[in-house]
Scaffold this active site. Structure first.
Site, PDB file in Angstrom:
ATOM      1  CB  CYS A   1      -0.939   0.010   1.200  1.00 44.31           C
ATOM      2  SG  CYS A   1      -2.109  -1.348   1.174  1.00 44.31           S
TER       3      CYS A   1
ATOM      4  CG  HIS B   1      -3.220   3.746   1.733  1.00 41.91           C
ATOM      5  ND1 HIS B   1      -3.693   3.347   0.499  1.00 41.91           N
ATOM      6  CD2 HIS B   1      -3.270   2.653   2.527  1.00 41.91           C
ATOM      7  CE1 HIS B   1      -4.005   2.062   0.552  1.00 41.91           C
ATOM      8  NE2 HIS B   1      -3.766   1.617   1.771  1.00 41.91           N
TER       9      HIS B   1
ATOM     10  CG  ASN C   1      -6.596  -0.715   0.814  1.00 38.17           C
ATOM     11  OD1 ASN C   1      -5.855  -0.254  -0.054  1.00 38.17           O
ATOM     12  ND2 ASN C   1      -6.146  -1.161   1.975  1.00 38.17           N
TER      13      ASN C   1
HETATM   14  N1  ACO Z   1     -18.873  -8.474   7.945  1.00 37.19           N
HETATM   15  C1  ACO Z   1     -19.471  -8.725   9.110  1.00 37.19           C
HETATM   16  N2  ACO Z   1     -18.788  -9.075  10.203  1.00 37.19           N
HETATM   17  C2  ACO Z   1     -17.453  -9.191  10.100  1.00 37.19           C
HETATM   18  C3  ACO Z   1     -16.771  -8.942   8.898  1.00 37.19           C
HETATM   19  C4  ACO Z   1     -17.537  -8.577   7.784  1.00 37.19           C
HETATM   20  N3  ACO Z   1     -16.992  -8.306   6.588  1.00 37.19           N
HETATM   21  N4  ACO Z   1     -15.457  -9.117   9.094  1.00 37.19           N
HETATM   22  C5  ACO Z   1     -15.300  -9.450  10.386  1.00 37.19           C
HETATM   23  N5  ACO Z   1     -16.515  -9.509  10.997  1.00 37.19           N
HETATM   24  C6  ACO Z   1     -16.819  -9.822  12.372  1.00 37.19           C
HETATM   25  C7  ACO Z   1     -15.738 -10.605  13.053  1.00 37.19           C
HETATM   26  O1  ACO Z   1     -15.822 -11.968  12.746  1.00 37.19           O
HETATM   27  C8  ACO Z   1     -16.013 -10.294  14.482  1.00 37.19           C
HETATM   28  O2  ACO Z   1     -17.050 -11.113  14.939  1.00 37.19           O
HETATM   29  P1  ACO Z   1     -17.026 -11.728  16.420  1.00 37.19           P
HETATM   30  O3  ACO Z   1     -17.021 -10.532  17.329  1.00 37.19           O
HETATM   31  O4  ACO Z   1     -18.259 -12.532  16.461  1.00 37.19           O
HETATM   32  O5  ACO Z   1     -15.749 -12.513  16.496  1.00 37.19           O
HETATM   33  C9  ACO Z   1     -16.534  -8.856  14.457  1.00 37.19           C
HETATM   34  O6  ACO Z   1     -16.942  -8.623  13.103  1.00 37.19           O
HETATM   35  C10 ACO Z   1     -15.492  -7.829  14.833  1.00 37.19           C
HETATM   36  O7  ACO Z   1     -14.296  -8.131  14.110  1.00 37.19           O
HETATM   37  P2  ACO Z   1     -13.006  -7.290  14.295  1.00 37.19           P
HETATM   38  O8  ACO Z   1     -11.927  -7.855  13.448  1.00 37.19           O
HETATM   39  O9  ACO Z   1     -12.776  -7.098  15.742  1.00 37.19           O
HETATM   40  O10 ACO Z   1     -13.524  -5.917  13.672  1.00 37.19           O
HETATM   41  P3  ACO Z   1     -12.825  -4.533  13.680  1.00 37.19           P
HETATM   42  O11 ACO Z   1     -13.675  -3.536  14.323  1.00 37.19           O
HETATM   43  O12 ACO Z   1     -11.395  -4.625  14.111  1.00 37.19           O
HETATM   44  O13 ACO Z   1     -12.830  -4.174  12.131  1.00 37.19           O
HETATM   45  C11 ACO Z   1     -11.344  -4.143  10.261  1.00 37.19           C
HETATM   46  C12 ACO Z   1     -12.144  -5.004  11.218  1.00 37.19           C
HETATM   47  C13 ACO Z   1     -12.290  -3.253   9.477  1.00 37.19           C
HETATM   48  C14 ACO Z   1     -10.576  -5.023   9.286  1.00 37.19           C
HETATM   49  C15 ACO Z   1     -10.383  -3.270  11.090  1.00 37.19           C
HETATM   50  O14 ACO Z   1      -9.634  -4.055  11.951  1.00 37.19           O
HETATM   51  C16 ACO Z   1      -9.491  -2.457  10.255  1.00 37.19           C
HETATM   52  O15 ACO Z   1      -9.915  -1.523   9.614  1.00 37.19           O
HETATM   53  N6  ACO Z   1      -8.171  -2.753  10.246  1.00 37.19           N
HETATM   54  C17 ACO Z   1      -7.257  -2.081   9.397  1.00 37.19           C
HETATM   55  C18 ACO Z   1      -7.040  -2.962   8.278  1.00 37.19           C
HETATM   56  C19 ACO Z   1      -6.842  -2.262   6.988  1.00 37.19           C
HETATM   57  O16 ACO Z   1      -7.358  -1.214   6.673  1.00 37.19           O
HETATM   58  N7  ACO Z   1      -6.060  -2.900   6.190  1.00 37.19           N
HETATM   59  C20 ACO Z   1      -5.814  -2.451   4.893  1.00 37.19           C
HETATM   60  C21 ACO Z   1      -4.470  -2.845   4.491  1.00 37.19           C
HETATM   61  S1  ACO Z   1      -3.281  -2.006   5.422  1.00 37.19           S
HETATM   62  C22 ACO Z   1      -3.408  -0.489   4.980  1.00 37.19           C
HETATM   63  O17 ACO Z   1      -3.718  -0.234   3.850  1.00 37.19           O
HETATM   64  C23 ACO Z   1      -3.191   0.517   6.015  1.00 37.19           C
END
Ligand code: ACO
Length: 322
Positions: free
Chosen positions: A113, A249, A279
């Protein structure tokens, strides 16, 4: 004194749109969950037979048109990508050929990224060193080909697209002239296993799928981003108050907003396009740039701050006067 000046920008998104509702029919997710956690509403998906080099070439042509230049005027092509057409040769070589160029040099940069920020910094250094006069710096991705479409934790986040800028070497002593003012690049391989593809030519002989510990990425992102930005501010005497635009980004609206808030950047200076294309990894900054240029927000003389963070981890910031 030599400077590298952005003289054109352009972008391209494939025709097919995949909405959150479309995804909800493929995996156990919902529009509400995706919008609330990421800000993403839709992403574009490359057509069958449409490759990263095709997306890159469309964006490059638009950037050249915007700069009123032709491929003959370019002597360096850098493509930042994690999704090359082939393991080798470089996608940049395919783009060079599609543009009808047989001169100059073309190569790829792999910093996931952060690729566009790394590519822009590399081109800036080469232009300043006199190794080239005008560069196309392109971020282009077909992330859809790297996703596990059964994994709801990753497949909802990414999309395909490309963006490009033309960077030209100019000379002069005016301290207020356009050009790149500062660049800061970082990486720390201890975080490799938090965001990676579980395949590769040397390990599995396959391409693999994108894997991510989302929470861990989120936890590190804001601190890393703000560190390199504060370094760039210290280097140039600029600040959150003196920049005109923040073009981060486009990974996740919550990372963008938390970074802007920590840095004290006013909300109206933040360019956000993640809702429209998800993304797109290395393509996201030039995509957002090109949107803000074509809608008239970014104008000549504006101070623009770019930043990215991604797999590796890699991260970096570029501060420039448009
Ligand atoms: N739809 C519905 N529910 C989902 C999904 C989905 N697509 N994905 C995960 N869940 C569920 C999980 O299973 C979990 O359920 P549980 O509580 O029953 O176990 C619940 O949602 C919460 O999951 P978390 O992983 O804790 O959710 P979080 O609030 O952390 O959000 C996310 C996840 C959006 C990926 C977040 O961690 C994030 O934004 N991280 C940054 C990642 C990113 O942007 N990466 C891009 C590449 S790196 C970069 O470019 C910077």
């Amino acid at each position: 004194m030599a400077r590298s000046v952005v003289v054109g920008s352009g972008s391209y998104l494939p025709a097919r749109i995949l909405t959150n509702d479309d995804l909800a029919r493929m995996v156990d997710t919902s529009d509400e969950w995706i919008v609330q956690r990421t800000g993403i509403r839709q992403r574009h998906i490359a057509a069958e037979g449409e490759f990263t080099s095709d997306l890159a070439t469309h964006a490059a042509r638009r950037a050249l048109e915007n700069a009123r230049l032709t491929p003959d005027d370019i002597d360096l092509v850098i493509v930042a990508t994690t999704t090359p057409d082939q393991t080798f040769p470089a996608t940049a070589v395919a783009v060079q050929t599609k543009l009808g160029m047989t001169h100059g040099a073309a190569f790829d940069i792999q910093a996931v990224c952060s690729g566009f920020v790394f590519g822009l910094t590399t081109a800036d250094s080469m232009l300043k060193a006199g190794l080239a006069r005008r560069a196309l710096v392109i971020g282009a991705e077909t992330m859809s080909r790297l996703l596990d479409w059964t994994d709801r934790t990753t497949c909802v986040l990414f999309g395909d697209g490309a963006g490009a800028v033309v960077l030209a070497r100019e000379e002069g002593d005016d301290p207020n002239a356009s050009g790149i003012l500062a660049a800061r690049l970082r990486s720390d391989g201890r975080h490799q296993d938090k965001l990676y593809a579980d395949g590769g030519p040397s390990s599995t002989g396959t391409v693999g799928h994108l894997r991510m510990e989302g929470k861990e990425v989120f936890r590190h992102a804001v601190g890393m981003i703000t560190d390199v930005i504060e370094d760039s501010f210290a280097l140039t005497g600029m600040s959150a108050a003196t920049i005109d635009w923040f073009v981060p980004h486009q990974a996740n609206i919550r990372i963008i907003d938390a970074s802007a808030k920590k840095l004290g950047i006013a909300d109206e200076k933040v360019v956000r396009t993640v809702a429209l294309h998800g993304n797109t990894s290395a393509a996201s900054i030039p995509l957002a740039l090109s949107v803000a240029v074509s809608d008239g927000r970014i104008r000549k003389g504006d101070v623009v701050l770019l930043e990215a963070m991604g797999g590796g981890f890699t991260w970096g910031a570029v501060l420039l006067r448009w």
